[in-house]
Scaffold this motif. Structure first.
Motif, mmCIF file in Angstrom:
data_model
loop_
_atom_site.group_PDB
_atom_site.id
_atom_site.type_symbol
_atom_site.label_atom_id
_atom_site.label_comp_id
_atom_site.label_asym_id
_atom_site.label_seq_id
_atom_site.Cartn_x
_atom_site.Cartn_y
_atom_site.Cartn_z
ATOM 1 N N ASP A 136 37.984 42.629 37.559
ATOM 2 C CA ASP A 136 39.375 42.181 38.238
ATOM 3 C C ASP A 136 40.750 41.938 37.194
ATOM 4 O OD1 ASP A 136 37.823 43.299 39.864
ATOM 5 O OD2 ASP A 136 36.969 41.323 40.604
ATOM 6 N N TYR A 137 41.155 41.711 38.135
ATOM 7 C CA TYR A 137 42.410 40.451 37.943
ATOM 8 C C TYR A 137 43.418 41.954 36.906
ATOM 9 C CZ TYR A 137 38.984 37.043 39.232
ATOM 10 O OH TYR A 137 38.523 36.479 40.169
ATOM 11 N N TRP A 138 43.725 42.511 38.087
ATOM 12 C CA TRP A 138 44.505 43.573 36.905
ATOM 13 C C TRP A 138 45.669 44.220 38.556
ATOM 14 C CZ3 TRP A 138 44.593 48.777 37.969
ATOM 15 C CH2 TRP A 138 42.795 49.768 38.323
ATOM 16 N N HIS A 139 46.800 44.567 38.321
ATOM 17 C CA HIS A 139 46.892 46.215 39.052
ATOM 18 C C HIS A 139 48.189 46.760 37.978
ATOM 19 C CE1 HIS A 139 50.690 43.291 38.546
ATOM 20 N NE2 HIS A 139 51.464 44.094 38.995
ATOM 21 N N PRO A 140 48.110 47.663 38.950
ATOM 22 C CA PRO A 140 49.313 48.995 38.102
ATOM 23 C C PRO A 140 51.269 48.389 38.890
ATOM 24 C CG PRO A 140 48.446 49.896 40.624
ATOM 25 C CD PRO A 140 47.261 48.137 39.950
ATOM 26 N N LEU A 141 51.766 49.027 37.484
ATOM 27 C CA LEU A 141 52.895 48.999 37.381
ATOM 28 C C LEU A 141 53.595 50.310 38.061
ATOM 29 C CD1 LEU A 141 53.311 47.026 34.733
ATOM 30 C CD2 LEU A 141 53.792 45.936 37.155
ATOM 31 N N ASP A 142 54.688 50.239 38.350
ATOM 32 C CA ASP A 142 55.231 51.586 38.920
ATOM 33 C C ASP A 142 55.734 52.442 37.827
ATOM 34 O OD1 ASP A 142 56.001 50.539 41.470
ATOM 35 O OD2 ASP A 142 57.516 50.031 41.539
ATOM 36 N N ASP A 143 55.272 52.163 36.285
ATOM 37 C CA ASP A 143 55.909 53.073 35.083
ATOM 38 C C ASP A 143 54.394 53.516 34.342
ATOM 39 O OD1 ASP A 143 54.589 50.848 33.820
ATOM 40 O OD2 ASP A 143 56.291 49.750 32.740
ATOM 41 N N GLY A 144 53.402 53.499 35.414
ATOM 42 C CA GLY A 144 52.588 53.836 34.566
ATOM 43 C C GLY A 144 51.171 53.034 33.681
ATOM 44 N N ARG A 145 51.649 51.590 33.495
ATOM 45 C CA ARG A 145 50.880 51.284 32.525
ATOM 46 C C ARG A 145 50.391 49.768 33.483
ATOM 47 N NH1 ARG A 145 55.364 47.350 29.646
ATOM 48 N NH2 ARG A 145 56.636 47.646 31.449
ATOM 49 N N LEU A 146 48.895 49.152 33.179
ATOM 50 C CA LEU A 146 48.493 48.623 34.198
ATOM 51 C C LEU A 146 48.929 47.031 33.443
ATOM 52 C CD1 LEU A 146 44.968 50.258 33.690
ATOM 53 C CD2 LEU A 146 46.914 50.129 35.540
ATOM 54 N N GLN A 147 49.217 46.041 34.416
ATOM 55 C CA GLN A 147 48.836 44.897 33.842
ATOM 56 C C GLN A 147 48.304 43.404 34.374
ATOM 57 O OE1 GLN A 147 52.873 42.382 35.014
ATOM 58 N NE2 GLN A 147 52.091 40.907 36.062
ATOM 59 N N CYS A 148 47.366 42.998 33.300
ATOM 60 C CA CYS A 148 46.786 42.376 33.073
ATOM 61 C C CYS A 148 47.021 40.889 34.054
ATOM 62 C CB CYS A 148 46.033 41.733 32.146
ATOM 63 S SG CYS A 148 44.711 40.903 31.896
ATOM 64 N N ASP A 149 46.295 40.482 34.668
ATOM 65 C CA ASP A 149 46.395 39.571 35.726
ATOM 66 C C ASP A 149 45.548 37.915 35.452
ATOM 67 O OD1 ASP A 149 47.520 41.704 38.461
ATOM 68 O OD2 ASP A 149 48.710 40.823 36.527
ATOM 69 N N LEU A 150 45.013 38.154 34.265
ATOM 70 C CA LEU A 150 44.199 37.183 34.108
ATOM 71 C C LEU A 150 44.733 35.666 33.475
ATOM 72 C CD1 LEU A 150 40.816 36.306 33.682
ATOM 73 C CD2 LEU A 150 41.551 36.881 31.079
ATOM 74 N N CYS A 151 46.189 35.784 32.704
ATOM 75 C CA CYS A 151 46.214 34.487 32.419
ATOM 76 C C CYS A 151 47.627 34.702 32.595
ATOM 77 C CB CYS A 151 46.236 34.632 30.947
ATOM 78 S SG CYS A 151 46.633 35.720 29.468
ATOM 79 N N PRO A 152 48.466 34.242 32.083
ATOM 80 C CA PRO A 152 50.090 34.496 33.094
ATOM 81 C C PRO A 152 51.163 34.752 31.618
ATOM 82 C CG PRO A 152 49.601 31.419 32.192
ATOM 83 C CD PRO A 152 48.486 32.456 31.936
ATOM 84 N N ARG A 153 50.241 35.217 30.074
ATOM 85 C CA ARG A 153 49.969 36.169 29.454
ATOM 86 C C ARG A 153 51.022 37.852 30.095
ATOM 87 N NH1 ARG A 153 51.567 36.073 24.508
ATOM 88 N NH2 ARG A 153 50.115 34.206 24.448
ATOM 89 N N LEU A 154 50.537 38.087 30.885
ATOM 90 C CA LEU A 154 50.295 39.431 32.419
ATOM 91 C C LEU A 154 50.620 40.469 30.747
ATOM 92 C CD1 LEU A 154 52.949 37.690 34.480
ATOM 93 C CD2 LEU A 154 50.550 37.907 34.924
ATOM 94 N N CYS A 155 49.403 40.979 30.298
ATOM 95 C CA CYS A 155 50.446 41.740 28.614
ATOM 96 C C CYS A 155 50.074 43.452 30.228
ATOM 97 C CB CYS A 155 48.730 41.531 28.443
ATOM 98 S SG CYS A 155 48.236 40.143 27.127
ATOM 99 N N LYS A 156 50.648 44.199 29.548
ATOM 100 C CA LYS A 156 50.977 45.063 30.480
ATOM 101 C C LYS A 156 50.985 46.234 29.821
ATOM 102 C CE LYS A 156 55.111 42.718 32.940
ATOM 103 N NZ LYS A 156 54.306 41.457 32.465
#
Length: 378
Positions: free
Chosen positions: A27-47
């Protein structure tokens, strides 16, 4: 914001991928408009693009979802004294089954466990044990708790939470040693599974966090506030003091006053000694006098239970009654000596209750560090 896998429901969150039980959808991620997936686990928010891993190294994008690649895989298991975590007010003297995986979601240049937390080699994860096996092993080995340590359990949250649930079914408690660098929703999930935590407050300065850790201070403070205000998790705090970086009187005074006002005077605070390691060798090892100075500043700020660590300091390592000044728990390194608590966890001289989690008698594990091998899986 979506905090779940919005893709094909035929592979639910937490299920293994491609027949590999050590690789699960998370869990803890969502898709971005540019096709990447953003990890929402920690404040780093890796894309992440296809095939990329986050800074933690163990969370990876494959297809239209994120995966944890280290589930049930460890860098090794060891029975430690609970005081080594350090936790001084949680089942003193008892053994804890400690383990970690690979990877970390911060980038501390002075990391003291860099060989595991910064590992980029899956060969590091030589030991294998699923949550139920860990709980059974802890019970069999006489450990009162299991600790997620050596690297930060935030990066292997699902493995830690499932292990904590398995342990709870067996009457074994769960402990996290963490930097507290985590977003709101996963924070609820992680700390909702735990019995105790030691949070590493690395400094009280945003510059330090950004320059030396690759992170930010504010989310860590929010985690500390959340634990105290919203959970029943027993909390202790550690601050590793690095000469010339985070050990000034002004910064220590500000840190201690914040802990006293925001968390409470009874939260145990540990000041521990740094030694040069990994990518940071510009500061000398922390002298014992620095830790004693920090302890004095903390006590002047109103904190009741302040400890020194990684140095030989029986006075700074022991617990003293805030009512009458009696010695309650004598410690020399990780060895317990005099025990001044009654069966209720109160001072046997004046009756004042000591905050923490205590039993009628302390454990007798001592200072031993015992590596163990568990049942492994292919």
């Amino acid at each position: 914001m979506t905090y779940s896998n919005p893709s094909d429901p035929s592979t639910p969150t937490g299920s293994p991928g491609a027949g590999d039980p050590h690789r699960i959808a998370v869990d803890y991620w969502h898709p971005l408009d540019d096709g990447r997936l953003q990890c929402d686990l920690c404040p780093r928010l890796c894309k992440l693009h296809e095939g990329q891993r986050g800074l933690c190294f163990v969370r990876e994008r494959q297809g239209d979802r994120l995966w944890l690649t280290s589930y049930g895989r460890s860098s090794g298991f060891c029975i430690d004294p609970i005081e080594k975590k350090p936790l001084n007010h949680f089942l003193p003297g008892t053994p804890v089954l400690s383990f970690g995986t690979a990877g970390c979601n911060l980038a501390c240049k002075f990391c003291q466990n860099w060989d595991m937390s910064k590992s980029r080699e899956q060969d590091t994860l030589a030991e294998r044990a699923m949550p139920a096996e860990l709980a059974d092993a802890a019970l069999r080995l006489g450990c009162r708790s299991v600790a997620f340590t050596y690297n930060d359990p935030v990066s292997f949250l699902e493995y830690a939470v499932d292990t904590a649930a398995a342990c709870r079914e067996q009457g074994v408690r769960s402990v996290a040693v963490t930097a507290g660098y985590i977003c709101d929703r996963p924070r609820e999930r992680l700390f909702g599974a735990l019995d105790a935590a030691n949070v590493d407050l690395k400094a009280f300065d945003e510059r330090f966090y950004y320059k030396l850790c690759g992170g930010h201070l504010k989310p860590v403070l929010e985690t500390l506030q959340y634990i105290v205000r919203e959970t029943r998790v027993w909390l202790e705090i550690t601050c590793l003091l690095i000469p010339g970086e985070n050990d000034s009187d002004a910064e220590l005074d500000a840190l201690c006053h914040w802990v006293a006002s925001e968390l409470g005077a009874d939260i145990p605070l540990h000041f521990t000694a740094y030694h040069p390691d990994w990518k940071f060798h510009s500061a000398p090892p922390t002298p014992g006098s620095t830790l004693q100075r920090a302890r004095a500043i903390a006590r002047q700020a109103g904190l009741h239970y302040v400890y020194t660590g990684n140095v030989h300091d029986p006075e700074g390592g022991s617990t003293w009654c805030q009512g009458c000044g009696a010695l309650l728990i004598e410690r020399d390194w990780y060895r317990l000596g005099h025990w001044g608590l009654d069966a209720r966890g109160a001072c046997s001289r004046c009756g004042q209750r000591l905050p923490g989690v205590f039993e009628a008698r302390p454990g007798d594990w001592g200072a031993r560090r015992q590596p163990v091998r568990l049942v492994t899986q292919a």
